[in-house]
Scaffold this motif. Structure first.
Motif, mmCIF file in Angstrom:
data_model
loop_
_atom_site.group_PDB
_atom_site.id
_atom_site.type_symbol
_atom_site.label_atom_id
_atom_site.label_comp_id
_atom_site.label_asym_id
_atom_site.label_seq_id
_atom_site.Cartn_x
_atom_site.Cartn_y
_atom_site.Cartn_z
ATOM 1 N N LYS A 382 0.860 -1.182 0.000
ATOM 2 C CA LYS A 382 0.000 0.000 0.000
ATOM 3 C C LYS A 382 0.897 1.234 0.000
ATOM 4 O O LYS A 382 2.079 1.160 0.373
ATOM 5 N N PRO A 383 0.376 2.395 -0.388
ATOM 6 C CA PRO A 383 1.181 3.621 -0.350
ATOM 7 C C PRO A 383 1.626 3.950 1.071
ATOM 8 O O PRO A 383 0.882 3.764 2.032
ATOM 9 N N ILE A 384 2.827 4.445 1.185
ATOM 10 C CA ILE A 384 3.371 4.760 2.505
ATOM 11 C C ILE A 384 2.565 5.858 3.191
ATOM 12 O O ILE A 384 2.414 5.860 4.420
ATOM 13 N N CYS A 385 1.988 6.785 2.413
ATOM 14 C CA CYS A 385 1.211 7.871 3.037
ATOM 15 C C CYS A 385 -0.056 7.334 3.699
ATOM 16 O O CYS A 385 -0.490 7.861 4.727
ATOM 17 N N ILE A 386 -0.642 6.255 3.146
ATOM 18 C CA ILE A 386 -1.838 5.664 3.753
ATOM 19 C C ILE A 386 -1.473 4.947 5.048
ATOM 20 O O ILE A 386 -2.202 5.026 6.050
ATOM 21 N N ARG A 387 -0.336 4.256 5.037
ATOM 22 C CA ARG A 387 0.087 3.582 6.270
ATOM 23 C C ARG A 387 0.323 4.589 7.393
ATOM 24 O O ARG A 387 -0.112 4.392 8.534
ATOM 25 N N GLU A 388 1.006 5.698 7.069
ATOM 26 C CA GLU A 388 1.276 6.718 8.084
ATOM 27 C C GLU A 388 0.001 7.442 8.514
ATOM 28 O O GLU A 388 -0.164 7.787 9.685
ATOM 29 N N TYR A 389 -0.909 7.649 7.582
ATOM 30 C CA TYR A 389 -2.190 8.281 7.894
ATOM 31 C C TYR A 389 -2.985 7.434 8.895
ATOM 32 O O TYR A 389 -3.522 7.945 9.879
ATOM 33 N N ASN A 390 -3.042 6.128 8.642
ATOM 34 C CA ASN A 390 -3.751 5.228 9.567
ATOM 35 C C ASN A 390 -3.093 5.203 10.941
ATOM 36 O O ASN A 390 -3.762 4.999 11.959
ATOM 37 N N LYS A 391 -1.811 5.436 10.976
ATOM 38 C CA LYS A 391 -1.069 5.377 12.235
ATOM 39 C C LYS A 391 -1.259 6.638 13.061
ATOM 40 O O LYS A 391 -1.388 6.568 14.298
ATOM 41 N N PHE A 392 -1.303 7.805 12.407
ATOM 42 C CA PHE A 392 -1.232 9.064 13.139
ATOM 43 C C PHE A 392 -2.545 9.852 13.203
ATOM 44 O O PHE A 392 -2.616 10.831 13.941
ATOM 45 N N LEU A 393 -3.564 9.483 12.446
ATOM 46 C CA LEU A 393 -4.807 10.265 12.497
ATOM 47 C C LEU A 393 -5.579 10.038 13.793
ATOM 48 O O LEU A 393 -6.400 10.849 14.185
ATOM 49 N N LYS A 394 -5.299 8.958 14.499
ATOM 50 C CA LYS A 394 -6.142 8.523 15.612
ATOM 51 C C LYS A 394 -5.926 9.309 16.904
ATOM 52 O O LYS A 394 -6.481 8.947 17.941
ATOM 53 N N GLY A 395 -5.143 10.383 16.859
ATOM 54 C CA GLY A 395 -4.878 11.126 18.084
ATOM 55 C C GLY A 395 -6.135 11.676 18.726
ATOM 56 O O GLY A 395 -6.359 11.515 19.929
ATOM 57 N N VAL A 396 -7.010 12.317 17.926
ATOM 58 C CA VAL A 396 -8.246 12.884 18.467
ATOM 59 C C VAL A 396 -9.198 11.770 18.897
ATOM 60 O O VAL A 396 -9.872 11.881 19.928
ATOM 61 N N ASP A 397 -9.259 10.681 18.124
ATOM 62 C CA ASP A 397 -10.098 9.541 18.512
ATOM 63 C C ASP A 397 -9.615 8.955 19.843
ATOM 64 O O ASP A 397 -10.419 8.521 20.672
ATOM 65 N N HIS A 398 -8.302 8.934 20.023
ATOM 66 C CA HIS A 398 -7.721 8.431 21.268
ATOM 67 C C HIS A 398 -8.173 9.294 22.441
ATOM 68 O O HIS A 398 -8.559 8.782 23.500
ATOM 69 N N ALA A 399 -8.148 10.619 22.246
ATOM 70 C CA ALA A 399 -8.601 11.528 23.305
ATOM 71 C C ALA A 399 -10.093 11.355 23.571
ATOM 72 O O ALA A 399 -10.526 11.300 24.728
ATOM 73 N N ASP A 400 -10.899 11.260 22.517
ATOM 74 C CA ASP A 400 -12.345 11.086 22.672
ATOM 75 C C ASP A 400 -12.670 9.818 23.455
ATOM 76 O O ASP A 400 -13.629 9.779 24.223
ATOM 77 N N GLN A 401 -11.872 8.794 23.232
ATOM 78 C CA GLN A 401 -12.099 7.520 23.920
ATOM 79 C C GLN A 401 -11.945 7.702 25.432
ATOM 80 O O GLN A 401 -12.754 7.207 26.224
ATOM 81 N N TYR A 402 -10.918 8.428 25.837
ATOM 82 C CA TYR A 402 -10.713 8.683 27.264
ATOM 83 C C TYR A 402 -11.785 9.613 27.820
ATOM 84 O O TYR A 402 -12.265 9.427 28.946
ATOM 85 N N LEU A 403 -12.159 10.637 27.042
ATOM 86 C CA LEU A 403 -13.148 11.597 27.530
ATOM 87 C C LEU A 403 -14.516 10.952 27.732
ATOM 88 O O LEU A 403 -15.305 11.398 28.563
ATOM 89 N N SER A 404 -14.813 9.913 26.952
ATOM 90 C CA SER A 404 -16.108 9.247 27.077
ATOM 91 C C SER A 404 -16.143 8.257 28.240
ATOM 92 O O SER A 404 -17.223 7.896 28.712
ATOM 93 N N CYS A 405 -14.964 7.814 28.683
ATOM 94 C CA CYS A 405 -14.906 6.897 29.831
ATOM 95 C C CYS A 405 -15.020 7.695 31.128
ATOM 96 O O CYS A 405 -14.260 8.649 31.338
ATOM 97 N N TYR A 406 -15.952 7.330 31.988
ATOM 98 C CA TYR A 406 -16.177 8.024 33.257
ATOM 99 C C TYR A 406 -16.409 9.517 33.020
ATOM 100 O O TYR A 406 -15.842 10.379 33.698
#
Length: 447
Positions: A382-406
């Motif tokens: 796969k293109p290297i930009c897609i691999r890096e995109y999948n790796k690094f876009l999740k920062g906000v999702d990671h924060a949302d996951q914590y904010l939704s817990c408790y």
């Protein structure tokens, strides 16, 4: 009962008389804004389309790897701190913030008590609050996010099946009702706009987020939502999300940890897309950060503008945002790709086997890399930009996951309280991220 009522000192606190009409926008992650009669304002004032006006010769089939620029700012904790929970939380939520809560709460009560329309015996039975009492109030609200009960009064219930002694031992129920009713953040007499009602708390916490910790090179930009179904001029509606009604928040996070670096609350200012992106990224421009964004934000114009500010981007892009015509109409075989490049800007189209994916990047080359399916372990490229995109876009999702817990968000008739609780929740999340980065004994967010 009187203590259950929400009273308002001015029109800015009341619900808006807005119509039920909704404006349509593009598909997927676009947001629809609830509009006032004759005062409809879209989220983005400029056209979503960004069709290219340049000739085809501007785009080349010759690829190269853009020069790497190290981030010009040292990342990590910027202030000395002992690695214990209380000290790190106090970095973000200090006594000066609680002093603001106490001062404005007392002032708001006095404003209400001076109004004969709202005066009553119970309202007058009031003792001015202080920093310690504000800490107890917030502590109980946080604890309510962990100990779930159907109604607020159940936390003070003496029934054997519901009894939780810490609530009654910390604060009487009626005093909690009083403080919750008059909890306030800004002098109403000085508020020119609705956002001014929470601006002191917002400015305080966002400044802390930016000064206490500097993020790594990779950032992610996305939106979050504060649930709100009441009437509000800048309430948004997004049918594609689980939380369809709410207050939109643009969030910039460190891509690897989800540390919230900056956020902006959307207040229907009518700014253009580029102006919105530059505004929320402003503390991190001209430092050669790599920003990963989805197709709501990306375009060729945005890439060009951010390059002027020494900032790289990577993410998916819609075909009407400046993608060259040859890529729009390209028919690709399974797992094949095609690209065009204009200077540092790479636009690449790839057939994943399930769908066509169009990417834009000012960081990567058009090279392909070998990957493996997590489930079947089957290898493919796969293109290297897609691999890096999948790796690094999740920062906000990671924060949302914590904010939704408790979650510490509580039911209220005032959008200001829910928004401030959301900001405090962000501060607690950031304190947690700092703690696990600097402690040898990592703990769970609940602890």
């Amino acid at each position: 009962m009187l203590f259950d009522e929400e009273i308002y000192a001015d029109l800015l606190s009341e619900e808006d008389n807005c119509s039920d009409s909704e404006s349509d926008s593009d598909s997927e992650s676009d947001i629809i804004v609830r509009r006032l009669k004759n005062k409809g304002r879209p989220i983005i004032s400029e056209s979503e389309s960004d069709e290219e006006n340049s000739v085809a010769d501007d785009w080349s089939e010759v690829d190269f790897k853009p020069n790497f620029h190290a981030c010009l700012e040292r990342f990590g904790l910027q202030v000395p701190c002992t690695p214990d929970i209380l000290s790190i939380v106090e970095l973000f939520i200090g006594d000066d913030l609680f002093n603001l809560f106490a001062t404005q709460t007392n002032l708001y009560h006095n404003q209400q008590n001076n109004d004969n329309n709202h005066a009553s015996t119970k309202n007058k039975a009031w003792v001015d609050t202080n920093v310690l009492e504000m800490k107890k109030l917030l502590g109980l609200v946080i604890l309510m996010g962990i100990v779930k009960k159907p109604e607020q009064d159940d936390y003070w219930s003496t029934h054997p099946g519901l009894h939780t002694p810490i609530f009654g031992n910390t604060m009487p129920r009626n005093r909690f009702r009083q403080l919750w009713k008059y909890w306030h953040f800004s002098n109403n007499e000085h508020c020119q706009e609705r956002f001014d009602k929470i601006k002191p708390v917002y400015s305080y916490l966002v400044e802390k987020f930016q000064k206490i910790y500097k993020p790594e090179k990779e950032l992610s930009l996305d939106e979050g939502i504060i649930p709100w179904r009441g009437r509000l001029s800048f309430r948004t509606y997004n049918p594609a999300k689980i939380i369809k009604y709410g207050i939109l928040v643009r969030i910039v996070c460190e891509a690897t940890s989800g540390y919230i670096c900056n956020l902006e609350i959307y207040c229907a200012q009518g700014k253009s897309l580029i102006a919105t992106i530059l505004s929320v990224l402003s503390p991190y421009l001209n430092l050669w950060h790599d920003v990963y964004m989805d197709n709501y934000y990306n375009s060729v114009k945005v890439a060009e503008e951010l390059l002027k500010h020494k900032t790289n981007i990577c993410g998916t892009i819609r075909v009407n945002r400046g993608v060259p015509y040859c890529l729009k109409s390209a028919t690709l075989k399974n797992k094949s790709m095609e690209f065009r490049r204009k200077g540092k800007i790479l636009v690449q189209k790839w057939n994943s086997g399930k769908k066509l994916i169009t990417m834009i990047s000012t960081i990567h080359s058009a090279d392909m890399v070998e990957c493996a399916n997590k489930r079947t372990k089957k290898k493919y490229i796969k293109p290297i930009c897609i691999r890096e995109y999948n790796k690094f876009l999740k920062g906000v999702d990671h924060a949302d996951q914590y904010l939704s817990c408790y979650s510490i968000l509580r039911k209220t008739k005032k959008w200001t309280k829910k928004t401030v609780l959301y900001l405090i929740n962000c501060a607690l999340h950031n304190a947690f991220q700092i703690y696990i980065k600097n402690s040898e004994n990592p703990i769970r967010f609940k602890q």
